[in-house]
Scaffold this motif. Structure first.
Motif, mmCIF file in Angstrom:
data_model
loop_
_atom_site.group_PDB
_atom_site.id
_atom_site.type_symbol
_atom_site.label_atom_id
_atom_site.label_comp_id
_atom_site.label_asym_id
_atom_site.label_seq_id
_atom_site.Cartn_x
_atom_site.Cartn_y
_atom_site.Cartn_z
ATOM 1 N N ALA A 1 -12.121 8.412 -1.611
ATOM 2 C CA ALA A 1 -12.168 9.070 -0.300
ATOM 3 C C ALA A 1 -13.594 9.482 0.034
ATOM 4 C CB ALA A 1 -11.245 10.280 -0.280
ATOM 5 N N ARG B 1 0.863 -1.172 0.000
ATOM 6 C CA ARG B 1 0.000 0.000 0.000
ATOM 7 C C ARG B 1 0.904 1.228 0.000
ATOM 8 N NH1 ARG B 1 -5.424 -1.517 1.594
ATOM 9 N NH2 ARG B 1 -5.423 -3.707 2.142
ATOM 10 N N GLY C 1 -3.641 6.881 0.442
ATOM 11 C CA GLY C 1 -5.004 6.931 0.950
ATOM 12 C C GLY C 1 -5.172 7.882 2.105
ATOM 13 N N GLU D 1 -7.947 10.784 2.433
ATOM 14 C CA GLU D 1 -9.019 10.604 3.417
ATOM 15 C C GLU D 1 -9.056 11.680 4.488
ATOM 16 O OE1 GLU D 1 -10.068 5.991 3.956
ATOM 17 O OE2 GLU D 1 -8.171 6.631 4.825
ATOM 18 N N TRP E 1 -8.787 8.583 -6.656
ATOM 19 C CA TRP E 1 -8.506 8.606 -5.216
ATOM 20 C C TRP E 1 -9.500 9.501 -4.485
ATOM 21 C CZ3 TRP E 1 -5.531 5.600 -2.264
ATOM 22 C CH2 TRP E 1 -4.551 4.817 -2.889
ATOM 23 N N ILE F 1 -9.438 2.172 1.460
ATOM 24 C CA ILE F 1 -9.439 3.094 0.318
ATOM 25 C C ILE F 1 -8.691 2.516 -0.875
ATOM 26 C CG2 ILE F 1 -7.451 4.425 1.122
ATOM 27 C CD1 ILE F 1 -8.968 6.925 -0.057
ATOM 28 N N GLU F 2 -7.614 1.760 -0.630
ATOM 29 C CA GLU F 2 -6.870 1.164 -1.741
ATOM 30 C C GLU F 2 -7.712 0.135 -2.485
ATOM 31 O OE1 GLU F 2 -3.913 2.541 1.332
ATOM 32 O OE2 GLU F 2 -5.699 1.299 1.417
#
Length: 186
Positions: free
Chosen positions: A137, A53, A57, A61, A133, A105-106
């Motif tokens: 989010a 990862r 994120g 976020e 992305w 989120i990924e």
């Protein structure tokens, strides 16, 4: 005489101010993040699956600007057409704690980018990576999985509950597990 003393103090005070660092130009579509995400905790051998990862994120976020942009793109790219303001329609609901392919989120970015069988189209090279992305989010904010200070207020009239920033924090249940909302009553 006093003006000459005040002027350097004002210049020093203005130089000490910090501004939010924000990129105004989107990255080109060819520069997408390289994530290695496991959809289930199963793998061959005794160890779990290998994941990578990038950590992008957290940047998206915890930033209210990115989440509000995601809310705008969610409408612009007609995510409402299938997910009906997050409550589910022909596509699954995004406001609950049940995630087929993982609720981090990924995982959501991978779902938007690659698509999923039986309905979710791939948006790779159709939507720039930073906008994917931001949409992810915003989707996380629907399930109360972002900080309250960054969560947007709901604009739609379809939401029966309070705005995201007024709800208690949510809990993500990744794919392969049964969330509390889907368990049999005892």
């Amino acid at each position: 005489m006093k003006v000459y003393l005040v002027l350097p103090l004002v210049a020093f005070a203005l130089a000490a101010c910090e501004r939010e660092d924000r990129e105004y130009r989107a990255n080109p579509m060819t520069a997408e993040s390289q994530e290695k995400i496991a959809l289930v905790p199963l793998s061959a051998g005794p160890s779990g699956p290998t994941e990578y990862r990038s950590g992008l994120g957290k940047e998206y976020e915890e930033n209210a600007f990115h989440i509000s942009q995601g809310q705008r793109f969610y409408t612009w790219f007609n995510c409402n057409g299938c997910h009906a303001n997050g409550g589910g329609g022909s596509g699954p609901a995004l406001m609950d704690d049940r995630w087929i392919y993982g609720g981090q989120i990924e995982n959501i970015v991978q779902t938007i980018r690659e698509g999923r069988p039986n309905g979710m189209p791939s948006f790779r090279r159709k939507i720039p990576d930073d906008q994917i992305w931001e949409i992810a989010a915003y989707v996380r904010s629907m399930g109360r999985n972002v900080p309250k200070a960054a969560a947007p207020g709901r604009k739609d009239d379809m939401s029966p509950g309070p705005a995201e920033q007024r709800r208690p924090p949510g809990q993500v249940i990744d794919g392969g597990q049964v969330p509390p909302s889907a368990q049999m009553p005892q």
